[in-house]
Design a protein around this motif. Sequence first.
Motif, short mmCIF file in Angstrom:
data_model
loop_
_atom_site.label_atom_id
_atom_site.label_comp_id
_atom_site.label_asym_id
_atom_site.label_seq_id
_atom_site.Cartn_x
_atom_site.Cartn_y
_atom_site.Cartn_z
N ASP A 61 0.99 -1.24 0.29
CA ASP A 61 -0.35 -0.12 0.23
C ASP A 61 0.53 1.23 -0.01
OD1 ASP A 61 -2.54 0.89 0.72
OD2 ASP A 61 -1.85 2.25 2.28
N VAL A 62 0.55 1.94 -1.13
CA VAL A 62 1.22 3.79 -0.58
C VAL A 62 0.57 4.25 -0.63
CG1 VAL A 62 2.73 4.88 -2.53
CG2 VAL A 62 2.87 2.27 -2.56
N LYS A 63 0.29 5.98 0.24
CA LYS A 63 -0.08 6.47 0.45
C LYS A 63 0.83 7.87 0.21
CE LYS A 63 -4.06 4.93 1.19
NZ LYS A 63 -4.09 3.72 0.63
N VAL A 64 0.05 8.59 -1.00
CA VAL A 64 -0.21 9.85 -0.47
C VAL A 64 0.00 11.37 0.09
CG1 VAL A 64 1.31 12.16 -2.55
CG2 VAL A 64 2.33 9.19 -2.97
N MET A 65 0.09 11.71 0.92
CA MET A 65 -0.37 12.86 2.28
C MET A 65 -1.53 12.05 2.67
SD MET A 65 0.36 16.42 -0.05
CE MET A 65 0.01 15.40 -1.97
N GLY A 66 -1.05 10.92 2.90
CA GLY A 66 -3.22 10.09 3.14
C GLY A 66 -3.57 9.77 2.15
N ARG A 67 -3.62 9.77 1.26
CA ARG A 67 -4.51 9.33 -0.29
C ARG A 67 -3.26 9.16 -0.84
NH1 ARG A 67 -5.90 15.53 -2.39
NH2 ARG A 67 -7.59 14.21 -2.84
N THR A 68 -4.33 7.87 -2.13
CA THR A 68 -3.91 7.21 -3.26
C THR A 68 -3.09 7.95 -3.90
OG1 THR A 68 -5.71 7.17 -4.65
CG2 THR A 68 -5.61 5.39 -2.53
N ILE A 69 -2.11 7.70 -4.76
CA ILE A 69 -1.46 8.14 -5.58
C ILE A 69 -2.83 8.81 -7.22
CG2 ILE A 69 0.25 8.01 -8.16
CD1 ILE A 69 1.20 7.62 -5.30
N LYS A 70 -3.48 8.10 -7.03
CA LYS A 70 -4.95 8.25 -7.88
C LYS A 70 -5.30 9.76 -7.73
CE LYS A 70 -8.59 6.52 -11.08
NZ LYS A 70 -9.44 5.80 -11.90
N GLU A 71 -5.33 9.75 -6.83
CA GLU A 71 -6.27 11.23 -6.42
C GLU A 71 -5.13 12.39 -6.06
OE1 GLU A 71 -9.52 9.33 -3.06
OE2 GLU A 71 -6.76 8.64 -2.55
N VAL A 72 -4.01 12.16 -6.17
CA VAL A 72 -3.15 13.15 -5.92
C VAL A 72 -1.82 13.33 -7.52
CG1 VAL A 72 -2.92 13.15 -3.22
CG2 VAL A 72 -1.14 12.14 -4.78
N ARG A 73 -2.55 12.38 -8.43
CA ARG A 73 -1.58 12.90 -9.27
C ARG A 73 -0.87 13.76 -9.63
NH1 ARG A 73 1.70 8.76 -10.69
NH2 ARG A 73 0.02 7.22 -10.81
N LYS A 74 -2.32 14.60 -10.04
CA LYS A 74 -1.75 16.32 -9.87
C LYS A 74 0.04 17.15 -9.29
CE LYS A 74 -6.53 17.95 -11.82
NZ LYS A 74 -6.93 18.24 -12.48
N ASN A 75 -0.65 16.92 -7.76
CA ASN A 75 0.48 17.42 -7.29
C ASN A 75 1.74 16.39 -6.81
OD1 ASN A 75 -1.68 19.28 -6.59
ND2 ASN A 75 -2.44 17.74 -4.76
N ILE A 76 2.38 15.21 -8.09
CA ILE A 76 3.55 14.77 -8.43
C ILE A 76 4.03 15.20 -9.87
CG2 ILE A 76 4.61 12.58 -8.59
CD1 ILE A 76 2.02 11.32 -6.27
N ALA A 77 4.77 15.25 -9.30
CA ALA A 77 6.17 15.43 -10.82
C ALA A 77 7.24 14.51 -10.53
CB ALA A 77 6.72 16.82 -10.89
N TYR A 78 7.05 14.13 -11.77
CA TYR A 78 8.07 12.94 -12.15
C TYR A 78 9.43 13.32 -13.40
CZ TYR A 78 9.54 7.88 -13.65
OH TYR A 78 10.65 6.87 -14.43
N VAL A 79 10.76 12.88 -13.20
CA VAL A 79 11.55 13.28 -14.07
C VAL A 79 12.05 11.30 -14.55
CG1 VAL A 79 13.91 14.33 -14.12
CG2 VAL A 79 12.23 15.28 -13.24
#
Length: 248
Positions: A61-79
């Motif tokens: 299980d992976v949570k970002v700021m307590g939410r799923t990746i899908k829910e916060v995708r806009k707040n994640i930048a990937y290089v």
Amino acid sequence: MKDPAISIQDLYVSYYGNEAVKGVSLSVNTGNLVGIIGPNGAGKSTFLKAMLNLIPKDKGDVKVMGRTIKEVRKNIAYVPQRNDIDWDFPITVLDAVLIGTYPHLKLFRRPKKKDKEWAIECLQRVGMEEFSKRQIGELSGGQQQRVFLARALAQKADLFFLDEPFVGVDVSSEETIVKILKELCRQGKTVIVVHHDLSKANDYFNQLILLNKELISFGTVEEVFKPEVIAKAYKGQFAFMNEIGVSL
């Protein structure tokens, strides 16, 4: 209590039946600059991609700021790694950076003047504004990496994930990138970097994730970057350890 920037529980990933990441659990708090280190084949990039749901995981299980990746995708930048990018694609430097603004545009809307101005500002920040009309394949490795960092900045993300950003990069570009990553953390952003050069880990990061398929250690640089801890991951690679100045 504030949720951690990233929380990972019991993450497993495999390729063709072979375990690449085994049972990793950890939490990273907001505002840290974290290096993922370990020997070749340790699963560093696999771990990063699995965190972001870019590759399937067996379980965990992976949570970002307590939410799923899908829910916060806009707040994640990937290089991504440079070798994962098609540098022959017919796109200019400015257009490549503008892509970073897309997650915040409304459906079927194209970037406006203010978005282009923001993209140029991001290029200025990485020292690449004079190359805005160049095709990305015409740039050096360091220049290309700066452009993709500018694209990440254009996204106005809270979390930044970079996979081996210093491979094939000149010293000046590396210094520029590190400076910006540290600035992001001072602004309260969280940055995760897959990194291979242990000799610079102490200067670049304030936390380290030491992997060799399993989690060997996670904590401050002072806690992880000890000979007896590093040796657990780099089993038998004593010549390498001496080269980077870690005596056993």
